[in-house]
Write a protein that holds these residues in place. Structure first.
Motif: not given
Length: 256
Positions: A248-249, A251-253, A255-256
């Motif tokens: 999850q981290h 993908h957040r970092t 941006g996709w």
């Protein structure tokens, strides 16, 4: 333990971590054998140091490795330490990266280790002494977006080295699996076109000095896993216990 007058074999000795380690150990009095296809780089590594000897070897070719290892023992003496530093690190999305390149990454990063390990260990085991050091990576424990092929190769290095250690745990040979986060070496330039933001999330990169210092401390303590800083140790634990949160981290970092 001092490496003075000991024979140290270093793959990937023409650049980066291998080059740094070779010069350090040569300055400490070791007899260093470099294995690489980069002849110019090996010449730079050996500059001003008479106790470094270069052997042009493609480590993916088992016959070349066997010939070189026999030559090293004839030229320099019995091999005491092996440091498998050779690697390539192109990044990219798996379905967009050339499959031939992905196979090449595995061939150098993992198959090269297999050739080196089986050849050198069969010299060291009858003597029942020595040290075998594999350079894996945190990428082999904690994959991220864009590093798939490289991470797969380093995961293979991790599992192979761990099994090698346990198969010979009763011997006097020491093993170390080195898992650093991003290290400031020329290897990074191979990946700049597809650089994951995650690899910059930890701040400043480690230096080769910090990594080799950690290797020496680990070997002195008889530790198999070498995590050169707190972030690496924490990352290994996080990967084991909260892999979903890590993704999850990521993908957040990214941006996709």
């Amino acid at each position: 333990m001092s490496l003075a007058n000991r024979v140290v074999v270093i793959t990937g000795g023409g650049s980066g971590m291998g080059q740094f380690a070779a010069r350090r150990y040569a300055n400490e009095g070791a007899k260093v054998a470099l294995l690489d296809v980069n002849e110019q780089g090996m010449a730079q590594t050996a500059e001003g140091l008479q106790n470094i000897q270069a052997y042009r070897v493609d480590i993916t070719d088992l016959s070349q490795v066997r010939t070189a290892v026999d030559a090293i023992e004839k030229d320099l003496g019995p091999i005491y330490r092996v440091m498998n530093c050779a690697a390539i690190m192109p990044f990219g999305k798996l379905v967009e990266q050339d499959p031939a390149l992905q196979v090449k990454i595995m061939d150098i990063n993992w198959n090269g280790l297999v050739n080196i390990a089986t050849t050198t260990m069969n010299k060291m085991l009858p003597r029942n002494e020595g040290e075998f050091v594999s350079f894996a990576s945190m990428a082999g424990i904690m994959p991220t977006l864009l590093t798939g092929a490289y991470s797969a190769s380093k995961a293979a290095v991790v599992f192979y080295t761990e099994t090698l250690y346990h198969e010979h745990k009763s011997s006097n040979i020491k093993f170390a699996c080195v898992c650093p986060p991003t290290v400031a070496t020329p290897l990074l330039e191979q990946a700049r076109d597809n650089w994951p933001k995650m690899l910059d999330a930890g701040g400043a990169y480690l230096t080769p000095v910090e990594v080799i210092d950690a290797v020496e401390k680990g070997l002195a303590k008889g530790e198999f896993w070498v995590y050169p800083n707190k972030d690496a140790r924490r990352g290994a634990l996080a990967r084991r216990f909260i892999p979903g949160l890590i993704w999850q981290h990521i993908h957040r970092t990214e941006g996709w």
